[in-house]
Design an enzyme around this catalytic site. Structure first.
Site, PDB file in Angstrom:
ATOM      1  N   CYS A   1     -42.064 -39.370   9.097  1.00 51.77           N
ATOM      2  CA  CYS A   1     -42.357 -40.765   9.465  1.00 51.77           C
ATOM      3  C   CYS A   1     -42.009 -41.050  10.932  1.00 51.77           C
ATOM      4  O   CYS A   1     -42.577 -41.951  11.547  1.00 51.77           O
ATOM      5  CB  CYS A   1     -41.598 -41.724   8.554  1.00 51.77           C
ATOM      6  SG  CYS A   1     -42.011 -41.477   6.829  1.00 51.77           S
TER       7      CYS A   1
ATOM      8  N   HIS B   1     -42.415 -48.467  11.700  1.00 48.10           N
ATOM      9  CA  HIS B   1     -43.071 -47.599  10.720  1.00 48.10           C
ATOM     10  C   HIS B   1     -43.232 -48.397   9.432  1.00 48.10           C
ATOM     11  O   HIS B   1     -42.299 -49.067   8.983  1.00 48.10           O
ATOM     12  CB  HIS B   1     -42.209 -46.354  10.491  1.00 48.10           C
ATOM     13  CG  HIS B   1     -42.533 -45.635   9.225  1.00 48.10           C
ATOM     14  ND1 HIS B   1     -43.807 -45.222   8.927  1.00 48.10           N
ATOM     15  CD2 HIS B   1     -41.760 -45.257   8.166  1.00 48.10           C
ATOM     16  CE1 HIS B   1     -43.802 -44.623   7.737  1.00 48.10           C
ATOM     17  NE2 HIS B   1     -42.572 -44.638   7.262  1.00 48.10           N
TER      18      HIS B   1
ATOM     19  N   ASN C   1     -48.153 -46.415   2.990  1.00 48.81           N
ATOM     20  CA  ASN C   1     -47.289 -45.731   3.957  1.00 48.81           C
ATOM     21  C   ASN C   1     -48.027 -44.478   4.436  1.00 48.81           C
ATOM     22  O   ASN C   1     -48.241 -43.555   3.661  1.00 48.81           O
ATOM     23  CB  ASN C   1     -45.980 -45.374   3.249  1.00 48.81           C
ATOM     24  CG  ASN C   1     -44.976 -44.673   4.143  1.00 48.81           C
ATOM     25  OD1 ASN C   1     -45.341 -43.972   5.080  1.00 48.81           O
ATOM     26  ND2 ASN C   1     -43.708 -44.842   3.837  1.00 48.81           N
TER      27      ASN C   1
HETATM   28  N1  ACO Z   1     -45.202 -47.927 -11.547  1.00 50.20           N
HETATM   29  C1  ACO Z   1     -44.480 -48.443 -12.551  1.00 50.20           C
HETATM   30  N2  ACO Z   1     -43.219 -48.066 -12.815  1.00 50.20           N
HETATM   31  C2  ACO Z   1     -42.674 -47.136 -12.014  1.00 50.20           C
HETATM   32  C3  ACO Z   1     -43.372 -46.558 -10.948  1.00 50.20           C
HETATM   33  C4  ACO Z   1     -44.689 -46.976 -10.729  1.00 50.20           C
HETATM   34  N3  ACO Z   1     -45.428 -46.493  -9.731  1.00 50.20           N
HETATM   35  N4  ACO Z   1     -42.560 -45.674 -10.330  1.00 50.20           N
HETATM   36  C5  ACO Z   1     -41.394 -45.687 -10.975  1.00 50.20           C
HETATM   37  N5  ACO Z   1     -41.460 -46.575 -12.007  1.00 50.20           N
HETATM   38  C6  ACO Z   1     -40.424 -46.924 -12.973  1.00 50.20           C
HETATM   39  C7  ACO Z   1     -39.350 -45.888 -13.055  1.00 50.20           C
HETATM   40  O1  ACO Z   1     -39.717 -44.874 -13.955  1.00 50.20           O
HETATM   41  C8  ACO Z   1     -38.168 -46.700 -13.533  1.00 50.20           C
HETATM   42  O2  ACO Z   1     -38.264 -46.893 -14.922  1.00 50.20           O
HETATM   43  P1  ACO Z   1     -36.917 -46.876 -15.825  1.00 50.20           P
HETATM   44  O3  ACO Z   1     -36.117 -48.029 -15.344  1.00 50.20           O
HETATM   45  O4  ACO Z   1     -37.465 -47.029 -17.194  1.00 50.20           O
HETATM   46  O5  ACO Z   1     -36.273 -45.548 -15.555  1.00 50.20           O
HETATM   47  C9  ACO Z   1     -38.383 -48.053 -12.886  1.00 50.20           C
HETATM   48  O6  ACO Z   1     -39.768 -48.109 -12.510  1.00 50.20           O
HETATM   49  C10 ACO Z   1     -37.545 -48.264 -11.657  1.00 50.20           C
HETATM   50  O7  ACO Z   1     -37.610 -47.065 -10.876  1.00 50.20           O
HETATM   51  P2  ACO Z   1     -36.834 -46.903  -9.551  1.00 50.20           P
HETATM   52  O8  ACO Z   1     -37.151 -45.576  -8.927  1.00 50.20           O
HETATM   53  O9  ACO Z   1     -35.402 -47.272  -9.770  1.00 50.20           O
HETATM   54  O10 ACO Z   1     -37.591 -47.987  -8.737  1.00 50.20           O
HETATM   55  P3  ACO Z   1     -37.045 -48.895  -7.607  1.00 50.20           P
HETATM   56  O11 ACO Z   1     -36.940 -50.259  -8.105  1.00 50.20           O
HETATM   57  O12 ACO Z   1     -35.886 -48.276  -6.910  1.00 50.20           O
HETATM   58  O13 ACO Z   1     -38.300 -48.822  -6.621  1.00 50.20           O
HETATM   59  C11 ACO Z   1     -38.951 -47.723  -4.627  1.00 50.20           C
HETATM   60  C12 ACO Z   1     -38.757 -47.593  -6.117  1.00 50.20           C
HETATM   61  C13 ACO Z   1     -40.093 -48.728  -4.352  1.00 50.20           C
HETATM   62  C14 ACO Z   1     -39.335 -46.396  -4.014  1.00 50.20           C
HETATM   63  C15 ACO Z   1     -37.640 -48.239  -4.054  1.00 50.20           C
HETATM   64  O14 ACO Z   1     -36.597 -47.383  -4.345  1.00 50.20           O
HETATM   65  C16 ACO Z   1     -37.704 -48.462  -2.632  1.00 50.20           C
HETATM   66  O15 ACO Z   1     -38.198 -49.458  -2.151  1.00 50.20           O
HETATM   67  N6  ACO Z   1     -37.157 -47.481  -1.847  1.00 50.20           N
HETATM   68  C17 ACO Z   1     -37.202 -47.501  -0.446  1.00 50.20           C
HETATM   69  C18 ACO Z   1     -37.731 -46.243   0.015  1.00 50.20           C
HETATM   70  C19 ACO Z   1     -39.175 -46.319   0.280  1.00 50.20           C
HETATM   71  O16 ACO Z   1     -39.805 -47.347   0.400  1.00 50.20           O
HETATM   72  N7  ACO Z   1     -39.704 -45.156   0.462  1.00 50.20           N
HETATM   73  C20 ACO Z   1     -41.068 -45.015   0.795  1.00 50.20           C
HETATM   74  C21 ACO Z   1     -41.202 -44.671   2.147  1.00 50.20           C
HETATM   75  S1  ACO Z   1     -40.233 -43.369   2.701  1.00 50.20           S
HETATM   76  C22 ACO Z   1     -40.252 -43.650   4.314  1.00 50.20           C
HETATM   77  O17 ACO Z   1     -41.295 -43.917   4.855  1.00 50.20           O
HETATM   78  C23 ACO Z   1     -39.024 -43.675   5.044  1.00 50.20           C
END
Ligand code: ACO
Length: 332
Positions: free
Chosen positions: A114, A259, A289
Site C-alpha cells: 500500500c 491511501h 482498496n
Molecule cells: N461479509 C460478512 N461477514 C464477514 C465478512 C464478509 N465479507 N468477512 C468476515 N465476516 C464475519 C467474520 O466471519 C466474523 O464472524 P464471527 O463473528 O461469526 O466470527 C465477523 O464478520 C466479524 O469479523 P471480523 O474479522 O472481526 O470483522 P471486523 O469487524 O474486524 O471487520 C475489517 C473486518 C473490515 C477488515 C476490520 O478489521 C477493519 O476495518 N480492519 C482494518 C484493516 C483494513 O481495513 N484492512 C484493509 C486494508 S489493508 C491496508 O490497506 C493497510
C-alpha cells in the site's frame, strides 16, 4: 539543488464494475456488512484478455505524459509499484518500458504494497535532486481480484480489494519552495505476517501444489484489528513528521490524499488531524482498496475534479503490509 514537481497525473480503472450485491451472490456477505465496515460500495475487476496490469499502467501513463506535455522518449527512468506483477519475474516495469516508445531507460519495480507509490515517489525525488534524472514516470498499479477468493472462506479480504492503475510524471524544477518538499519512509518488519501472502514463496520446497490450492494456502491473511490499530497510529504520525520537517502545520494542508485502506481509517485520520471534508480525498466507495494504485488514482481524481490548484499544499500518506508506511508534502 533541483526539486521535483508532479507535472502530469493519469489513471485507468477496469471497465467492469462489481457491486457489493454482486459479491453477495457468490459468497455469504451483504452490502450492509461491507458498507458499514469499509465504506466500499463497488470496485473494479479486470477482464482477462482485455486488460492486464502493465496495460492498465500503460493507459494511465499515456494520460499522465500527455498532461505533462511529455513524450515517452523524454522519460529518463520508470518506477513501477505493485504487489501483483504480470509475471512472477521479470517485474512489470520492463513490460511498461516496452509498451510505449521509451528509450532503454532503467525500470525499477518497487514492492511496498500500500505504501509502494510513496516509496516510488521518494526514490524518484532523490534521483531528480541529485541531478541524475530530469523526468521520471512513477506508477502504482494492481490486479488483486484474482488474488483473493470470491468465496465464503475468502470473504474477509476479497470484499475489500480492487484493481486499477495510477501514474505521475515527475520533472526537475529549480523554482525554490516548489514541488516535493519532503518525503518520509518507514517500516516495521515485526508485523510482516499480520498482512501477508506466504505462498507461493521460496520458504517451501514445493511452492505450489493442488493440495495447497485446495486447502486455501494460497490465500493472503490479514489481522484486520492489528492493521486498523497500527494504521491509526502511523498515518497521523508520519503526516505530522513530514509536515514538521517543512515547518508546516496540519492547518496548512489544502488537500490530504491518503491511501484508501478503509473509509473508517480515513475518517479517523481526518478527525485526528481536524481536517474538514473538503480537505481529504475519499473515493474508496467507488474503487475499493487498490493497494499501490490507490494514492495515484485518488491524486489523479482529485486533480481532475479541480480540487488541486497551483500553489496548494498537498499531503500524500500511505500505510500497509510490511508494515510499511510513508508520506510526502508537495507544493503543487
Ligand atoms: N461479509 C460478512 N461477514 C464477514 C465478512 C464478509 N465479507 N468477512 C468476515 N465476516 C464475519 C467474520 O466471519 C466474523 O464472524 P464471527 O463473528 O461469526 O466470527 C465477523 O464478520 C466479524 O469479523 P471480523 O474479522 O472481526 O470483522 P471486523 O469487524 O474486524 O471487520 C475489517 C473486518 C473490515 C477488515 C476490520 O478489521 C477493519 O476495518 N480492519 C482494518 C484493516 C483494513 O481495513 N484492512 C484493509 C486494508 S489493508 C491496508 O490497506 C493497510
Amino acid at each position: 539543488m533541483p526539486s521535483s514537481r508532479i507535472t502530469g497525473v493519469g489513471k485507468y480503472v477496469p471497465k467492469q464494475v462489481v457491486t457489493n450485491n454482486d459479491l453477495a451472490k457468490v459468497m455469504d456477505t451483504s452490502d450492509e456488512w461491507i458498507t458499514e465496515r469499509t465504506g466500499i460500495k463497488e470496485r473494479r475487476f479486470y477482464k482477462e484478455g482485455e486488460e492486464s496490469l502493465s496495460q492498465m499502467a500503460t493507459w494511465a501513463s499515456e494520460i499522465a505524459l500527455e498532461r505533462a506535455g511529455k513524450k515517452p522518449e523524454d522519460v529518463d527512468f520508470i518506477i513501477f509499484a505493485t504487489l501483483s506483477s504480470d509475471y512472477f519475474f521479470p517485474g512489470s516495469g520492463v513490460l511498461l518500458q516496452r509498451s510505449l516508445p521509451f528509450r532503454n531507460v532503467g525500470a525499477l519495480d518497487v514492492r511496498g504494497q500500500c505504501a509502494g507509490f510513496l516509496y516510488g515517489l521518494s526514490i524518484a525525488d532523490q534521483f531528480i535532486k541529485t541531478g541524475m534524472y530530469k523526468t521520471i514516470l512513477v506508477v502504482g498499479a494492481e490486479i488483486q481480484s484474482n488474488i483473493f477468493e470470491l468465496s465464503d472462506r475468502g470473504r474477509s479480504m476479497s470484499v475489500i480489494f480492487g484493481d486499477g492503475a495510477g501514474a505521475a510524471v515527475l520533472e526537475a524544477t529549480n523554482e525554490p519552495g516548489r514541488g516535493i518538499l519532503a518525503t518520509k519512509l518507514h517500516s516495521d518488519g515485526k508485523f510482516a505476517e499480520e498482512l501477508f501472502s506466504p505462498n507461493p514463496g521460496s520458504r517451501k520446497k514445493v511452492r505450489l501444489s493442488a493440495d495447497m490450492i485446495e486447502k486455501g494456502e494460497l490465500l493472503p491473511y490479514m489481522n484486520g484489528k492489528t492493521v486498523f490499530v497500527n494504521a491509526l497510529k502511523y498515518f497521523p504520525e508520519v503526516i505530522r513528521e513530514v509536515l514538521t520537517e517543512c515547518n508546516l502545520k496540519e492547518t496548512d494542508i489544502n488537500l490530504l490524499v491518503p491511501h484508501q485502506a478503509n473509509a473508517r481509517i480515513t475518517a479517523a485520520i481526518q478527525k485526528e488531524l481536524k481536517l474538514p471534508d473538503d480537505r481529504v480525498v475519499s473515493n474508496i466507495h467507488k474503487y475499493g482498496n487498490t493497494t499501490a494504485a490507490s494514492v495515484p488514482i485518488a491524486l489523479c481524481e482529485a486533480w481532475e475534479e479541480g480540487r488541486i490548484k497551483d500553489g496548494d499544499l498537498v499531503v500524500l500518506a500511505a500505510f500497509g503490509s510490511g508494515f510499511m508506511w510513508g508520506s510526502a508534502v508537495i507544493k503543487w
